[in-house]
Motif scaffolding. Structure first.
Motif, PDB file in Angstrom:
ATOM      1  N   PHE A   1      -8.464  -5.105   2.652  1.00 42.83           N
ATOM      2  CA  PHE A   1      -9.610  -4.871   3.523  1.00 42.83           C
ATOM      3  C   PHE A   1      -9.302  -4.053   4.771  1.00 42.83           C
ATOM      4  CE2 PHE A   1     -11.077  -8.576   1.126  1.00 42.83           C
ATOM      5  CZ  PHE A   1     -12.348  -8.152   0.755  1.00 42.83           C
ATOM      6  N   CYS A   2      -8.064  -4.126   5.273  1.00 40.66           N
ATOM      7  CA  CYS A   2      -7.774  -3.522   6.580  1.00 40.66           C
ATOM      8  C   CYS A   2      -6.777  -2.372   6.544  1.00 40.66           C
ATOM      9  CB  CYS A   2      -7.267  -4.595   7.545  1.00 40.66           C
ATOM     10  SG  CYS A   2      -8.400  -5.974   7.754  1.00 40.66           S
ATOM     11  N   ALA A   3      -6.132  -2.152   5.403  1.00 45.60           N
ATOM     12  CA  ALA A   3      -5.173  -1.045   5.300  1.00 45.60           C
ATOM     13  C   ALA A   3      -5.906   0.289   5.208  1.00 45.60           C
ATOM     14  CB  ALA A   3      -4.282  -1.255   4.073  1.00 45.60           C
ATOM     15  N   GLN A   4      -5.152   1.364   5.312  1.00 45.10           N
ATOM     16  CA  GLN A   4      -5.737   2.703   5.282  1.00 45.10           C
ATOM     17  C   GLN A   4      -6.583   2.897   4.030  1.00 45.10           C
ATOM     18  OE1 GLN A   4      -2.938   5.974   5.056  1.00 45.10           O
ATOM     19  NE2 GLN A   4      -4.257   7.283   6.287  1.00 45.10           N
ATOM     20  N   GLY A   5      -7.798   3.399   4.217  1.00 45.83           N
ATOM     21  CA  GLY A   5      -8.707   3.652   3.101  1.00 45.83           C
ATOM     22  C   GLY A   5      -9.569   2.470   2.718  1.00 45.83           C
ATOM     23  N   LYS A   6      -9.374   1.314   3.371  1.00 45.49           N
ATOM     24  CA  LYS A   6     -10.139   0.119   3.072  1.00 45.49           C
ATOM     25  C   LYS A   6     -11.276  -0.048   4.087  1.00 45.49           C
ATOM     26  CE  LYS A   6      -7.326  -0.679  -0.295  1.00 45.49           C
ATOM     27  NZ  LYS A   6      -7.764  -0.496  -1.694  1.00 45.49           N
ATOM     28  N   PRO A   7     -12.282  -0.899   3.790  1.00 45.09           N
ATOM     29  CA  PRO A   7     -13.504  -0.940   4.612  1.00 45.09           C
ATOM     30  C   PRO A   7     -13.321  -1.355   6.066  1.00 45.09           C
ATOM     31  CG  PRO A   7     -13.500  -2.697   2.950  1.00 45.09           C
ATOM     32  CD  PRO A   7     -12.408  -1.750   2.589  1.00 45.09           C
ATOM     33  N   ALA A   8     -12.296  -2.149   6.381  1.00 44.49           N
ATOM     34  CA  ALA A   8     -12.103  -2.586   7.769  1.00 44.49           C
ATOM     35  C   ALA A   8     -10.945  -1.854   8.451  1.00 44.49           C
ATOM     36  CB  ALA A   8     -11.880  -4.101   7.824  1.00 44.49           C
TER      37      ALA A   8
END
Length: 303
Positions: free
Chosen positions: A174-181
């Motif tokens: 969810f929070c890594a590069q390319g993810k929504p957050a």
């Protein structure tokens, strides 16, 4: 020689680490390890504490750091072994990343909430340096009963495909590069980080590339052109196929193939100190030592 080497672990000086450096060295000794490296995220603050404890315990210790950096618009982690850790550049990197992480913390909280996950912001525990990590948010999200029927969280719950390390896997998903957050950060370039590590006595090793880009030969080749010394081939993020992919690259380009568990403590419960082993561990250790000695870097103790 058995499980004796682990060149990637984190203390409380990483915002997502659980243990004090001295405690971590005691745990390494109890696990039977003989050669170790504390490589905190963008920080050298724990090195002196860990080094003193390692000397008392008879461990060979590599002063190290794990630097966040960018290359071809991708975020990567670069390990620096044997660095002269008091140099000004490492303190500058730490301060720069810390200031950005403080600012980013609130933004991640808001985005996670906007994605429909429930949690009480008052229960979010900040790391010792005041940063709120995605793993801390994940812990509260997974505990909050209002999320019990949220299908997006099923993979992280007991028996789910991401339940081995649910907190850090929440970060990656969810929070890594390319993810929504994901909230962008501005890091030093990988090439510049390689140069700073090497000119300050160290060996530069690309950390767990499979976690950052999977098996990508072209990008890996361009990273090799920055003059890295090695790749962390043997890591908990790499399955057998990914491990073989990076083994072949290290053989092709005569790079050091290192091993490290990436131990953090409770954010990665399935990761154990010394839990990653391979037959070439001693050769990698010798090659690292050779690079560091040639550049005038630092190690403490001996095997």
């Amino acid at each position: 020689m058995g499980k004796w080497l682990d060149l990637h672990m984190h203390s409380v000086y990483s915002s997502d680490g659980e243990f004090l450096p001295e405690t971590l060295m005691q745990m390494c000794s109890s696990a039977g390890l003989r050669a170790v490296a504390l490589a905190d995220h963008n920080s050298t603050k724990g090195i002196c504490e860990a080094q003193k404890a390692a000397i008392k315990l008879g461990l060979l210790y590599f002063p190290a750091i794990e630097i966040d950096c960018t290359h071809e618009k991708h975020d990567f982690h670069l390990l620096g072994y044997g660095i002269c850790y008091d140099e000004k550049i490492f303190k500058e990197i730490e301060q720069n990343v810390y200031e950005q992480e403080l600012e980013r913390s609130g933004k991640i909280l808001n985005i996670i909430s906007e994605l429909g996950f429930h949690f009480d912001k008052k229960l979010i525990v900040k790391s010792p340096n005041g940063v709120i990590t995605a793993e801390t948010i994940a812990e509260e999200v997974l505990k909050d009963l209002r999320n019990k029927d949220n299908e997006l969280l099923l993979p992280f719950r007991r028996g789910g495909v991401r339940s081995d390390n649910p907190l850090v896997n929440f970060y990656w998903d969810f929070c890594a590069q390319g993810k929504p957050a994901y909230v962008p950060m501005h890091y030093i370039s990988l090439g510049a980080a390689v140069n700073e590590i090497q000119k300050n006595g160290g060996a530069a090793v690309l950390a767990h590339p499979g976690a950052n880009m999977g098996k990508n030969y072209e990008i890996t080749k361009s990273i090799i052109e920055t003059n890295i010394d090695g790749i962390e081939v043997y890591n908990n993020y790499h399955d057998a196929e990914t491990t073989e992919f990076y083994e072949k690259i290290c053989h092709e380009y005569k790079l050091i193939a290192t091993a490290g568990s990436d131990f953090h403590g409770k954010t990665k419960p399935s990761v154990k100190l010394g839990g990653v082993e391979h037959p070439a561990a001693y050769a990698a250790y010798e090659q690292l030592m050779g690079k560091i000695r040639k550049r005038g870097g630092e190690t403490v103790g001996c095997l």
